[in-house]
Design an enzyme around this catalytic site. Structure first.
Site, PDB file in Angstrom:
ATOM      1  CB  SER A  11      47.513  39.421  54.743  1.00 15.94           C
ATOM      2  OG  SER A  11      46.191  39.835  54.495  1.00 15.94           O
ATOM      3  CB  SER A 137      33.158  35.433  41.852  1.00 15.55           C
ATOM      4  OG  SER A 137      31.904  36.047  41.899  1.00 15.55           O
ATOM      5  CE1 TYR A 151      32.291  40.852  48.522  1.00 13.12           C
ATOM      6  CE2 TYR A 151      30.335  39.463  48.518  1.00 13.12           C
ATOM      7  CZ  TYR A 151      31.709  39.592  48.526  1.00 13.12           C
ATOM      8  OH  TYR A 151      32.503  38.460  48.551  1.00 13.12           O
ATOM      9  CE  LYS A 155      33.803  39.040  45.601  1.00 13.23           C
ATOM     10  NZ  LYS A 155      35.232  38.733  45.367  1.00 13.23           N
TER      11      LYS A 155
HETATM   12  N1  LIG Z   1      34.667  34.658  53.616  1.00 12.01           N
HETATM   13  C1  LIG Z   1      33.582  34.445  52.905  1.00 12.01           C
HETATM   14  O1  LIG Z   1      32.535  34.067  53.451  1.00 12.01           O
HETATM   15  C2  LIG Z   1      33.591  34.639  51.414  1.00 12.01           C
HETATM   16  C3  LIG Z   1      32.486  34.169  50.676  1.00 12.01           C
HETATM   17  C4  LIG Z   1      32.495  34.319  49.280  1.00 12.01           C
HETATM   18  C5  LIG Z   1      33.576  34.913  48.655  1.00 12.01           C
HETATM   19  N2  LIG Z   1      34.634  35.363  49.381  1.00 12.01           N
HETATM   20  C6  LIG Z   1      35.752  35.993  48.659  1.00 12.01           C
HETATM   21  O2  LIG Z   1      36.924  35.274  48.957  1.00 12.01           O
HETATM   22  C7  LIG Z   1      38.051  36.129  48.787  1.00 12.01           C
HETATM   23  C8  LIG Z   1      38.969  35.984  49.998  1.00 12.01           C
HETATM   24  O3  LIG Z   1      38.293  36.468  51.149  1.00 12.01           O
HETATM   25  P1  LIG Z   1      38.518  35.832  52.599  1.00 12.01           P
HETATM   26  O4  LIG Z   1      37.258  35.164  53.000  1.00 12.01           O
HETATM   27  O5  LIG Z   1      39.769  35.075  52.644  1.00 12.01           O
HETATM   28  O6  LIG Z   1      38.600  37.189  53.479  1.00 12.01           O
HETATM   29  P2  LIG Z   1      39.807  37.860  54.276  1.00 12.01           P
HETATM   30  O7  LIG Z   1      40.334  36.920  55.311  1.00 12.01           O
HETATM   31  O8  LIG Z   1      39.271  39.185  54.722  1.00 12.01           O
HETATM   32  O9  LIG Z   1      40.956  38.068  53.164  1.00 12.01           O
HETATM   33  C9  LIG Z   1      40.857  39.070  52.184  1.00 12.01           C
HETATM   34  C10 LIG Z   1      42.241  39.328  51.651  1.00 12.01           C
HETATM   35  O10 LIG Z   1      42.141  40.358  50.652  1.00 12.01           O
HETATM   36  C11 LIG Z   1      43.109  41.325  50.967  1.00 12.01           C
HETATM   37  N3  LIG Z   1      42.868  42.663  50.447  1.00 12.01           N
HETATM   38  C12 LIG Z   1      41.875  43.533  50.749  1.00 12.01           C
HETATM   39  N4  LIG Z   1      42.056  44.683  50.077  1.00 12.01           N
HETATM   40  C13 LIG Z   1      43.194  44.539  49.358  1.00 12.01           C
HETATM   41  C14 LIG Z   1      43.922  45.360  48.468  1.00 12.01           C
HETATM   42  N5  LIG Z   1      43.538  46.614  48.188  1.00 12.01           N
HETATM   43  N6  LIG Z   1      45.047  44.863  47.885  1.00 12.01           N
HETATM   44  C15 LIG Z   1      45.460  43.612  48.153  1.00 12.01           C
HETATM   45  N7  LIG Z   1      44.837  42.789  49.009  1.00 12.01           N
HETATM   46  C16 LIG Z   1      43.712  43.254  49.593  1.00 12.01           C
HETATM   47  C17 LIG Z   1      43.196  41.332  52.482  1.00 12.01           C
HETATM   48  O11 LIG Z   1      44.376  42.013  52.889  1.00 12.01           O
HETATM   49  P3  LIG Z   1      44.461  42.867  54.247  1.00 12.01           P
HETATM   50  O12 LIG Z   1      44.758  41.878  55.319  1.00 12.01           O
HETATM   51  O13 LIG Z   1      45.580  43.820  53.995  1.00 12.01           O
HETATM   52  O14 LIG Z   1      43.129  43.537  54.433  1.00 12.01           O
HETATM   53  C18 LIG Z   1      43.213  39.845  52.721  1.00 12.01           C
HETATM   54  O15 LIG Z   1      44.488  39.316  52.488  1.00 12.01           O
HETATM   55  C19 LIG Z   1      37.497  37.537  48.579  1.00 12.01           C
HETATM   56  O16 LIG Z   1      37.530  37.864  47.187  1.00 12.01           O
HETATM   57  C20 LIG Z   1      36.055  37.420  49.055  1.00 12.01           C
HETATM   58  O17 LIG Z   1      35.210  38.362  48.404  1.00 12.01           O
HETATM   59  C21 LIG Z   1      34.678  35.234  50.756  1.00 12.01           C
END
Ligand SMILES: NC(=O)c1ccc[n+]([C@@H]2O[C@H](COP(=O)([O-])OP(=O)(O)OC[C@H]3O[C@@H](n4cnc5c(N)ncnc54)[C@H](OP(=O)(O)O)[C@@H]3O)[C@@H](O)[C@H]2O)c1
Length: 212
Positions: A11, A137, A151, A155
């Site tokens: 999303s 991760s 968190y 991970k």
């Molecule tokens: N951003 C960073 O700095 C960062 C750094 C390291 C790792 N990551 C990892 O990268 C991945 C993607 O994160 P992002 O940065 O793109 O953050 P984001 O924009 O918050 O996207 C997270 C996604 O996960 C979805 N989600 C949350 N709970 C869910 C559930 N129960 N079922 C299905 N989907 C769910 C959210 O959907 P909704 O819109 O419905 O909430 C959203 O689509 C995650 O695994 C995060 O831990 C992120």
């Protein structure tokens, strides 16, 4: 050869970009999200990039939802080559301040969500004797970070889970496992952390004498 790819959490953020780039590379993309009412960002990204996705509902916290999405893709394509476990959520509260419900939620989204999706996929990949499970991760899955232990623990769990699967499933069934450990990415991640913390009572400002 084009792959059939299931991506969770498309999303916003990284999931949208993975879906766009996979489709641009010619793969058949099943972009999934837990709330289809939030598909607008993905639709705009697809339109801007001139690509098409199949969009399905999938909540990684609900086994029935995971299984229904996997069944639907198998019915359509007869295979899933790649699972990208991208869905996840951040969390900031110290161990003293986090409730058991907080901890259970963080583990459920970030670790159990990966287990549910991988479990649903395994029989299909095992019978095909091929496949690739890629899990997003975090650098927090490799290095413990201050104020982020809950968190990071989720991970780290993902890392151990993936490494253990790779130790025996890969040589026996040809299914490959990868984890990706990003640093900071501009996405909804940080805003969602704040929203969740606020919705669940904020962060207490503690001195030695305070209790929560
Ligand atoms: N951003 C960073 O700095 C960062 C750094 C390291 C790792 N990551 C990892 O990268 C991945 C993607 O994160 P992002 O940065 O793109 O953050 P984001 O924009 O918050 O996207 C997270 C996604 O996960 C979805 N989600 C949350 N709970 C869910 C559930 N129960 N079922 C299905 N989907 C769910 C959210 O959907 P909704 O819109 O419905 O909430 C959203 O689509 C995650 O695994 C995060 O831990 C992120």
């Amino acid at each position: 050869m084009p792959k059939v790819i299931l991506i969770t959490g498309t999303s916003t953020g990284l999931g949208v970009q993975i879906a766009v780039q996979a489709a641009q590379a010619g793969h058949t993309v099943y972009a999934t999200m837990r709330n289809l009412a939030k598909r607008g960002i993905l639709d705009v990204a697809a339109s801007d990039a001139g690509v098409n996705f199949n969009v399905l509902e999938l909540d990684v916290q609900d086994s029935a939802s995971v299984n229904a999405a996997v069944d639907q893709i198998i019915a359509n394509e007869d295979r899933i080559d790649t699972l990208i476990n991208n869905a996840g959520a951040g969390f900031v509260r110290t161990t003293e301040q986090a409730s058991e419900e907080d901890v259970a939620w963080v583990m459920d989204v970030n670790f159990m969500g990966v287990v549910r999706c991988t479990k649903a996929m395994m029989p299909h990949m095992r019978s095909a004797r091929s496949g690739h499970v890629i899990t997003i991760s975090s650098v927090g899955g490799l290095v413990g970070q201050p104020f982020n232990e809950i968190y990071c623990a989720a991970k780290f769990a993902v890392e151990g889970y993936t490494e253990a699967l790779a130790s025996y499933v890969t040589p026996n069934f040809g299914i490959h496992f990868s984890t990706v450990e990003p640093g900071g990415i501009q996405s909804e991640f940080a805003a969602n952390v704040l929203k969740h913390v606020e919705a669940t009572g904020g962060i207490a400002i503690c001195s030695d004498t305070c209790s929560r």
